[in-house]
Design an enzyme around this catalytic site. Structure first.
Site, PDB file in Angstrom:
ATOM      1  N   ASP A  13      36.232  45.409  33.118  1.00  0.00           N
ATOM      2  CA  ASP A  13      34.821  45.804  33.023  1.00  0.00           C
ATOM      3  C   ASP A  13      34.633  47.074  32.207  1.00  0.00           C
ATOM      4  O   ASP A  13      33.747  47.882  32.477  1.00  0.00           O
ATOM      5  CB  ASP A  13      34.200  46.002  34.425  1.00  0.00           C
ATOM      6  CG  ASP A  13      34.440  44.799  35.311  1.00  0.00           C
ATOM      7  OD1 ASP A  13      34.250  43.688  34.816  1.00  0.00           O
ATOM      8  OD2 ASP A  13      34.829  44.982  36.478  1.00  0.00           O
ATOM      9  N   LYS A  16      34.383  45.571  27.098  1.00  0.00           N
ATOM     10  CA  LYS A  16      35.098  44.959  25.964  1.00  0.00           C
ATOM     11  C   LYS A  16      34.191  44.015  25.180  1.00  0.00           C
ATOM     12  O   LYS A  16      34.270  43.926  23.966  1.00  0.00           O
ATOM     13  CB  LYS A  16      36.321  44.167  26.456  1.00  0.00           C
ATOM     14  CG  LYS A  16      37.397  45.031  27.084  1.00  0.00           C
ATOM     15  CD  LYS A  16      38.573  44.196  27.559  1.00  0.00           C
ATOM     16  CE  LYS A  16      38.269  43.346  28.765  1.00  0.00           C
ATOM     17  NZ  LYS A  16      38.032  44.071  30.008  1.00  0.00           N
ATOM     18  N   ASN A  38      37.366  34.273  35.669  1.00  0.00           N
ATOM     19  CA  ASN A  38      37.261  35.499  36.485  1.00  0.00           C
ATOM     20  C   ASN A  38      36.663  36.625  35.629  1.00  0.00           C
ATOM     21  O   ASN A  38      36.118  37.580  36.140  1.00  0.00           O
ATOM     22  CB  ASN A  38      38.622  35.915  37.068  1.00  0.00           C
ATOM     23  CG  ASN A  38      39.753  35.902  36.041  1.00  0.00           C
ATOM     24  OD1 ASN A  38      39.584  35.429  34.928  1.00  0.00           O
ATOM     25  ND2 ASN A  38      40.896  36.416  36.420  1.00  0.00           N
ATOM     26  N   GLY A  40      34.024  38.160  32.756  1.00  0.00           N
ATOM     27  CA  GLY A  40      32.622  37.937  32.407  1.00  0.00           C
ATOM     28  C   GLY A  40      32.207  38.996  31.409  1.00  0.00           C
ATOM     29  O   GLY A  40      32.375  40.182  31.654  1.00  0.00           O
ATOM     30  N   HIS A  41      31.764  38.564  30.258  1.00  0.00           N
ATOM     31  CA  HIS A  41      31.303  39.517  29.252  1.00  0.00           C
ATOM     32  C   HIS A  41      29.794  39.487  29.217  1.00  0.00           C
ATOM     33  O   HIS A  41      29.210  38.415  29.051  1.00  0.00           O
ATOM     34  CB  HIS A  41      31.803  39.131  27.861  1.00  0.00           C
ATOM     35  CG  HIS A  41      33.269  39.302  27.701  1.00  0.00           C
ATOM     36  ND1 HIS A  41      33.963  40.331  28.276  1.00  0.00           N
ATOM     37  CD2 HIS A  41      34.177  38.575  27.026  1.00  0.00           C
ATOM     38  CE1 HIS A  41      35.224  40.229  27.942  1.00  0.00           C
ATOM     39  NE2 HIS A  41      35.393  39.173  27.197  1.00  0.00           N
ATOM     40  N   THR A 130      38.197  36.869  42.711  1.00  0.00           N
ATOM     41  CA  THR A 130      36.883  36.321  42.349  1.00  0.00           C
ATOM     42  C   THR A 130      36.697  34.925  42.954  1.00  0.00           C
ATOM     43  O   THR A 130      35.655  34.308  42.763  1.00  0.00           O
ATOM     44  CB  THR A 130      36.744  36.239  40.813  1.00  0.00           C
ATOM     45  OG1 THR A 130      37.814  35.406  40.327  1.00  0.00           O
ATOM     46  CG2 THR A 130      36.823  37.601  40.160  1.00  0.00           C
ATOM     47  N   GLN A 224      40.036  41.176  31.738  1.00  0.00           N
ATOM     48  CA  GLN A 224      40.465  42.119  32.782  1.00  0.00           C
ATOM     49  C   GLN A 224      40.953  43.433  32.136  1.00  0.00           C
ATOM     50  O   GLN A 224      40.546  43.735  31.030  1.00  0.00           O
ATOM     51  CB  GLN A 224      41.528  41.511  33.700  1.00  0.00           C
ATOM     52  CG  GLN A 224      41.014  40.400  34.608  1.00  0.00           C
ATOM     53  CD  GLN A 224      41.004  39.031  33.966  1.00  0.00           C
ATOM     54  OE1 GLN A 224      41.955  38.644  33.333  1.00  0.00           O
ATOM     55  NE2 GLN A 224      39.919  38.310  34.131  1.00  0.00           N
ATOM     56  N   ALA A 299      29.864  41.039  36.623  1.00  0.00           N
ATOM     57  CA  ALA A 299      29.214  40.002  35.813  1.00  0.00           C
ATOM     58  C   ALA A 299      29.543  38.613  36.356  1.00  0.00           C
ATOM     59  O   ALA A 299      28.807  37.657  36.157  1.00  0.00           O
ATOM     60  CB  ALA A 299      29.669  40.115  34.360  1.00  0.00           C
TER      61      ALA A 299
END
Ligand code: IMP
Length: 430
Positions: A13, A16, A38, A40-41, A130, A224, A299
């Site tokens: 988080d 990126k 797992n 999320g952007h 997650t 990650q 996210a």
């Protein structure tokens, strides 16, 4: 011309997605090499929020080809859902836009059920996963009981193997007080997924090898962060793949000589979701301030993230673990308005300074962070156009980080919008 790997230097988080989105302007290929949904952007484009879990962020640029490498674990339901959602928004995601490794492993319904059942049964020893089935899928890959995506396109083979594998999984699910799963339902669904995905499946290693030889720019998008790495992270409170830059090679099938540059992403403070040690965690109103101001909610799961000061001991270790050449600082704007800001520059235990990060998580949980304190700044950063224009407090903070880590800052993110950033040096031409 060159291959750049982007990795998170903290617990994920780090922002990126935003950095990758900026860099994709110059990238011909954007590649995921590990993890699964797992990750999320969150991307904000024209004030619209987009969250991607599997499809690489480059999908929003017309000229980029997106690649999902063999090191990724793919939940076909999620991937197909994402492709369909993007298509609805008018974004082209055909097989020429998205290449998926035939060797990538498939997340099966029993992986998700096992992940959830284990967390439910773990009581005081939860990992805080997650619950997307990531760990159980990688377990099966290593145990040679997994399904490569290509196997879904051979229904007879798939049927025979699924029968054997499911029998064992249902036995374990029963032990974990969870419901057994129905063979026919899984079989029928996954054969359909195989039919849908077939045209996307290809030899990703070959495609990227050829691309490199044609002088294309390749951007590897790590998911990650370094301290969620299965080997180098805060084990067992980690994810189930290697998140360090070296895995970009294994995760697509290229040798280390193909990588030209590693860019580490450093959030201006630290966050973590799930359980595990976090030396600079702030459980007071300052932590609350960072969470609210930074929008620090997962996210993928929506869970509130734990927040704390930037820990340079971790980041410096990440520089070594991934061979980081330069860094991008994200969310600097979140710190605007604070009177003072702290940076962790060392750990102490029993009055002694530690030379490296303890491998036993309970020891890391007991260290006392050593801080340097900096004067804050009040100005809004979103319209700043150059490093020189930044408030003095921000400049001092950034200069200290650069000197401590011994690597230059290439990019600074100054706000959530796509255009809120300063690019000091372009990594593809570095
Ligand atoms: P898993 O990857 O779902 O098995 O979860 C293992 C640990 O990694 C948990 O602490 C998760 O919260 C964390 N984790 C997994 N993916 C991400 C991510 O993309 N960002 C931050 N933490 C993550």
């Amino acid at each position: 011309m060159s291959a750049v790997v982007v990795v998170g230097t903290q617990w994920g988080d780090e922002g990126k997605g935003k950095v990758v989105d900026v860099l994709t302007e110059k990238a011909d290929y954007v590649v995921r090499f590990q993890g699964g949904n797992n990750a999320g952007h969150t991307l904000v484009i024209n004030k619209k929020k987009h969250i991607l879990h599997l499809v690489p962020s480059g999908v929003f640029r017309e000229h980029t080809t997106c690649v999902i490498g063999n090191g990724v674990v793919v939940d076909p339901e999620v991937l197909i859902g994402e492709i369909e959602e993007l298509k609805k928004e008018g974004i082209k995601v055909g097989p020429d836009k998205l290449l998926i490794s035939e060797k990538a492993h498939t997340i099966m319904p029993y992986h998700k059920a096992l992940d959830m059942a284990r967390e439910n049964k773990a009581k005081g020893r939860k990992i805080g996963t997650t619950c997307r089935g990531i760990g159980p899928c990688y377990e099966d890959k290593v145990a040679r009981k997994g399904f490569r995506l290509v196997e879904l396109t051979y229904p007879d083979h798939f049927k025979e193997k699924l029968r054997v594998v499911l029998e064992e999984k249902n036995f374990i699910l029963k032990y974990l007080d969870a419901e057994p799963l129905n063979f026919d339902e899984i079989y029928e669904k996954y054969v359909e997924y195989g039919k849908y995905l077939k045209e996307y499946l290809t030899d990703v290693s070959l495609a990227l090898w050829n691309a490199k030889r044609q002088g294309k720019n390749i951007l590897f998008e790590g998911a990650q962060g370094t301290f969620l790495d299965i080997d180098h992270g805060t084990y067992p409170y980690v994810t189930s793949s290697n998140t360090v830059a070296g895995n970009a090679c294994c995760g697509v099938g290229l040798g280390p000589k193909e990588i030209d540059m590693v860019l580490g992403i450093v959030k201006a403070y630290t966050t973590r979701v799930g359980e595990g040690p976090f030396p600079t965690e702030l459980k007071d109103e300052m932590g609350e301030f960072l969470r609210e101001r930074g929008g620090e909610f997962g996210a993928t799961t929506g869970r509130p993230r734990r927040c704390g000061w930037l820990d340079l001991v971790l980041v410096k270790t990440a520089v070594r673990l991934s061979g980081i050449n330069a860094i991008a600082i994200t969310k600097l704007d979140v710190l605007s308005g604070l009177d003072s800001i702290k940076l962790c520059v060392g750990y102490e235990t029993n009055g002694k300074r530690l030379e490296s990060i303890p491998a036993a998580f309970w020891e890391l949980g007991n260290v006392t962070p050593v801080y340097e304190e900096f004067k804050g700044w009040k100005e809004d950063l979103s319209s700043v156009k150059s490093f020189e224009e930044l408030p003095q407090g921000a400049k001092d903070y950034l200069k200290f980080i650069e000197e401590y880590l011994g690597v230059p800052i290439y990019m600074i993110s100054t706000g959530p919008e796509r255009e809120n950033y300063l690019l000091l040096k372009e990594p593809f031409s570095a």
